[in-house]
Design a protein around this motif. Structure first.
Motif, PDB file in Angstrom:
ATOM      1  N   PRO A 166      24.749  -7.489  41.691  1.00 22.88           N
ATOM      2  CA  PRO A 166      25.745  -6.881  42.594  1.00 22.88           C
ATOM      3  C   PRO A 166      25.114  -6.429  43.919  1.00 22.88           C
ATOM      4  CG  PRO A 166      26.072  -6.087  40.358  1.00 22.88           C
ATOM      5  CD  PRO A 166      24.785  -6.869  40.351  1.00 22.88           C
ATOM      6  N   VAL A 167      23.945  -5.809  43.864  1.00 19.74           N
ATOM      7  CA  VAL A 167      23.359  -5.316  45.118  1.00 19.74           C
ATOM      8  C   VAL A 167      22.733  -6.464  45.909  1.00 19.74           C
ATOM      9  CG1 VAL A 167      21.049  -4.573  44.347  1.00 19.74           C
ATOM     10  CG2 VAL A 167      22.221  -3.299  46.129  1.00 19.74           C
ATOM     11  N   LEU A 168      22.266  -7.508  45.223  1.00 22.07           N
ATOM     12  CA  LEU A 168      21.797  -8.685  45.957  1.00 22.07           C
ATOM     13  C   LEU A 168      22.974  -9.340  46.690  1.00 22.07           C
ATOM     14  CD1 LEU A 168      19.663 -10.742  46.804  1.00 22.07           C
ATOM     15  CD2 LEU A 168      20.281 -12.080  44.788  1.00 22.07           C
ATOM     16  N   ALA A 169      24.127  -9.387  46.034  1.00 23.98           N
ATOM     17  CA  ALA A 169      25.303  -9.983  46.681  1.00 23.98           C
ATOM     18  C   ALA A 169      25.678  -9.196  47.935  1.00 23.98           C
ATOM     19  CB  ALA A 169      26.469 -10.026  45.696  1.00 23.98           C
ATOM     20  N   VAL A 170      25.500  -7.879  47.885  1.00 17.52           N
ATOM     21  CA  VAL A 170      25.750  -7.058  49.072  1.00 17.52           C
ATOM     22  C   VAL A 170      24.757  -7.440  50.182  1.00 17.52           C
ATOM     23  CG1 VAL A 170      25.578  -4.693  49.974  1.00 17.52           C
ATOM     24  CG2 VAL A 170      26.810  -5.134  47.833  1.00 17.52           C
ATOM     25  N   ALA A 171      23.481  -7.556  49.824  1.00 20.38           N
ATOM     26  CA  ALA A 171      22.482  -7.967  50.826  1.00 20.38           C
ATOM     27  C   ALA A 171      22.857  -9.340  51.396  1.00 20.38           C
ATOM     28  CB  ALA A 171      21.090  -8.003  50.197  1.00 20.38           C
ATOM     29  N   ALA A 172      23.305 -10.233  50.525  1.00 21.32           N
ATOM     30  CA  ALA A 172      23.644 -11.597  50.956  1.00 21.32           C
ATOM     31  C   ALA A 172      24.799 -11.595  51.950  1.00 21.32           C
ATOM     32  CB  ALA A 172      23.993 -12.449  49.735  1.00 21.32           C
ATOM     33  N   ALA A 173      25.701 -10.633  51.809  1.00 23.35           N
ATOM     34  CA  ALA A 173      26.844 -10.556  52.732  1.00 23.35           C
ATOM     35  C   ALA A 173      26.381 -10.273  54.154  1.00 23.35           C
ATOM     36  CB  ALA A 173      27.811  -9.469  52.264  1.00 23.35           C
ATOM     37  N   PHE A 174      25.225  -9.610  54.268  1.00 21.24           N
ATOM     38  CA  PHE A 174      24.699  -9.260  55.590  1.00 21.24           C
ATOM     39  C   PHE A 174      23.646 -10.264  56.067  1.00 21.24           C
ATOM     40  CE2 PHE A 174      26.592  -5.459  53.969  1.00 21.24           C
ATOM     41  CZ  PHE A 174      27.120  -4.835  55.077  1.00 21.24           C
ATOM     42  N   ALA A 175      23.366 -11.282  55.251  1.00 17.06           N
ATOM     43  CA  ALA A 175      22.337 -12.265  55.616  1.00 17.06           C
ATOM     44  C   ALA A 175      22.967 -13.398  56.420  1.00 17.06           C
ATOM     45  CB  ALA A 175      21.688 -12.811  54.344  1.00 17.06           C
ATOM     46  N   GLU A 176      22.129 -14.123  57.147  1.00 20.10           N
ATOM     47  CA  GLU A 176      22.589 -15.279  57.906  1.00 20.10           C
ATOM     48  C   GLU A 176      22.689 -16.465  56.947  1.00 20.10           C
ATOM     49  OE1 GLU A 176      23.239 -14.822  61.218  1.00 20.10           O
ATOM     50  OE2 GLU A 176      24.087 -16.847  61.050  1.00 20.10           O
ATOM     51  N   GLY A 177      23.842 -17.078  56.858  1.00 28.57           N
ATOM     52  CA  GLY A 177      23.974 -18.279  56.010  1.00 28.57           C
ATOM     53  C   GLY A 177      24.400 -17.943  54.601  1.00 28.57           C
ATOM     54  N   LEU A 178      24.193 -18.965  53.734  1.00 28.88           N
ATOM     55  CA  LEU A 178      24.801 -18.935  52.411  1.00 28.88           C
ATOM     56  C   LEU A 178      23.778 -18.537  51.350  1.00 28.88           C
ATOM     57  CD1 LEU A 178      27.178 -21.788  51.850  1.00 28.88           C
ATOM     58  CD2 LEU A 178      25.512 -21.428  50.055  1.00 28.88           C
ATOM     59  N   THR A 179      24.179 -17.674  50.427  1.00 29.59           N
ATOM     60  CA  THR A 179      23.309 -17.351  49.285  1.00 29.59           C
ATOM     61  C   THR A 179      23.992 -17.856  48.021  1.00 29.59           C
ATOM     62  OG1 THR A 179      22.314 -15.437  50.358  1.00 29.59           O
ATOM     63  CG2 THR A 179      22.198 -15.507  47.959  1.00 29.59           C
ATOM     64  N   HIS A 180      23.258 -18.686  47.285  1.00 26.71           N
ATOM     65  CA  HIS A 180      23.823 -19.302  46.072  1.00 26.71           C
ATOM     66  C   HIS A 180      23.049 -18.753  44.882  1.00 26.71           C
ATOM     67  CE1 HIS A 180      25.571 -23.229  44.247  1.00 26.71           C
ATOM     68  NE2 HIS A 180      25.436 -22.301  43.325  1.00 26.71           N
ATOM     69  N   MET A 181      23.742 -17.956  44.051  1.00 22.06           N
ATOM     70  CA  MET A 181      23.105 -17.354  42.868  1.00 22.06           C
ATOM     71  C   MET A 181      23.568 -18.122  41.641  1.00 22.06           C
ATOM     72  SD  MET A 181      23.953 -13.471  44.018  1.00 22.06           S
ATOM     73  CE  MET A 181      24.678 -13.607  45.641  1.00 22.06           C
ATOM     74  N   ARG A 182      22.626 -18.708  40.934  1.00 20.95           N
ATOM     75  CA  ARG A 182      22.983 -19.612  39.833  1.00 20.95           C
ATOM     76  C   ARG A 182      22.757 -18.981  38.461  1.00 20.95           C
ATOM     77  NH1 ARG A 182      23.609 -24.856  41.500  1.00 20.95           N
ATOM     78  NH2 ARG A 182      22.735 -25.367  43.548  1.00 20.95           N
TER      79      ARG A 182
END
Ligand code: S3P
Length: 453
Positions: free
Chosen positions: A329-345
């Motif tokens: 959940p907190v990584l997804a929050v960080a990903a929302a503020f990152a440039e580009g796409l974060t794919h968590m598998r």
């Protein structure tokens, strides 16, 4: 819904960056285990740095009901006078494990190999969570479990009079299942052998060794085979509980996201099977440093320094999931503020946490203006646009969702509210004060207008 009053909170962009040195509360996994192994050892175990969150206090209360003497000497300082392996006594009442899956599942292992009757229950979240993953393999030692449909809590347990050792390949990556079987195996003659297809946190194995059990761990591919010699005499041992890396994740991600921030978190547990988030954040470009690495009580520990830096999206491979299972959940929050796409598998296990964390995390982000997809068991977060915020997040009795949403609010354009922050106390008592204490000026996390915190 649970029956205590809701405690809504709102987080907004602070007037100043996060700065300073802090310690987070003790590791939840290690705290539960210290109390349980202490209760099964002969002599007095002294614990320092115990997490005094609701979840762990439930384990302390259960150990008392089973006959161990559990005493608090001061903040984080506890003593357990154990009863020896197989020496616990029938509890006179229902064991209520509150919100804690770890407490319930590990305790099921202990109860399975003691010759008495017990009943275990929990709150509405825990009563929804699957227990068959432990009760089915534990039945092989001779215990009988009767639960609600689907094997859920409340659960009645008739422990085995002559427990048998179990050989089992754990089908899902779960340290809770592995640990339940090892705890049952302690009171069975012969070798308990557990195979896990992917390595999961090994605090039980480390602590068993620390308390004097004979245990052999072999690597097999990405997984491990663990062999425990049954009926050892466990000897009381001192346990220094490190800071919980899963709790450190929240101030750390907040510091990465709020411009100008720099924090140092001291004494954080750095067991490699818990460090997937730190690896991932570094790959995203985070400015994270570990200093003062040392070993304390058999576990690696260090200080983590986090400075704000722009992040970029990455792909998180499925084999990393067990080492950061509570941090998505907190990584997804960080990903929302990152440039580009974060794919968590490979996030299937997130569906059976304190809430369905896969859909609840997606809902947290979507409500706050972030584009998110769930593809099978994968979560994809589209970063790049400054996240809007502005929503009230439903936290579903889940501490980590509540803290993740509040961290999001510290960096989003508009404030983010949570419907209830009460469950934060299960793992991170003092979270709000600690976060606010890192920031000069008015407290950015507070009760919404018209509500007392
Ligand atoms: C834990 C194991 C993990 C984790 C939980 C604590 C433990 O659960 O999510 O917070 O202490 O063993 P699973 O074993 O279900 O993955």
């Amino acid at each position: 819904m649970h029956n205590v009053a809701l405690r809504p909170l709102v987080a907004r962009r602070p007037a100043a960056p996060l700065a300073g040195t802090l310690r987070v509360p003790g590791d939840k996994s290690i705290s539960h285990r210290a109390l349980m192994f202490g209760a099964l050892a002969v002599g007095e175990t002294r614990i320092s740095g115990l997490l005094e969150g609701e979840d762990v206090l439930r384990t302390a209360a259960a150990m008392r009901m089973l006959g161990a003497e559990v005493t608090q000497d001061g903040p984080g300082a506890w003593r357990v006078a154990g009863r020896g392996v197989g020496g616990l006594a029938e509890p006179a009442d229902v064991l209520d494990m509150g919100n804690s899956g770890t407490a319930a599942r590990l305790l099921a292992g202990i109860l399975a190999s003691h010759p008495f009757f017990s009943v275990m229950t929990g709150d509405a979240s825990l009563r929804r969570r699957p227990m068959r993953r432990v009760t089915e393999p534990l039945a092989a030692c001779g215990a009988r479990f009767t639960g609600r449909s689907g094997g859920r809590l409340p659960l009645a347990i008739e422990g085995a009079a002559d427990p048998l050792p179990i050989e089992y390949r754990v089908p899902v990556p779960s340290a809770q299942v592995k640990s339940a079987l090892l705890l049952a195996g302690l009171n069975a003659p012969g070798i308990t052998r557990i195979e896990e297809p992917e390595a999961t946190r090994d605090h039980s194995e480390n602590m068993l060794r620390h308390f004097g059990a004979e245990i052999v761990v072999e690597t097999r591919g990405a997984g491990r085979v663990i062999a425990l010699v049954g009926q050892p005499e466990l000897h009381a041992a001192d346990v220094a509980v490190p800071g919980d890396p899963s709790s450190a994740a929240f101030p750390l991600v907040a510091a990465l996201l709020v411009p100008g921030s720099s924090v140092r978190i001291t004494g954080v547990g750095l067991n490699p099977l818990r460090c997937g988030l730190f690896t991932t954040l570094r790959e995203m470009g985070a400015d994270l440093r570990v200093e003062n690495e040392r070993v304390e009580g058999g576990e690696p520990v260090g200080d983590i320094v986090a400075n704000h830096a722009p992040l970029r999206g990455v792909e998180v491979p499925p084999e990393r999931a067990p080492s950061m299972i509570d941090e998505f959940p907190v990584l997804a929050v960080a990903a929302a503020f990152a440039e580009g796409l974060t794919h968590m598998r490979g996030l299937q296990e997130l569906r059976v946490k304190e809430s369905d964390r896969l859909s609840a995390t997606a809902a947290l982000l979507t409500a706050n203006g972030v584009r998110v997809e769930i593809l099978g068991d994968d979560l994809i977060v589209h970063g790049g646009r400054p996240p809007a915020g502005g929503a009230t997040v439903a936290t579903h009795m889940d501490h980590r969702l509540a803290m993740s949403a509040l961290v999001f609010g510290l960096a989003a354009e508009a404030p983010v509210a949570v419907d209830d922050s009460a469950f934060i106390d299960t793992s991170f008592p003092g979270f709000v004060d600690l976060m606010n204490g890192l920031i000069a000026g008015p407290a950015p996390i507070a009760a919404p207008e018209g509500n007392a915190v």
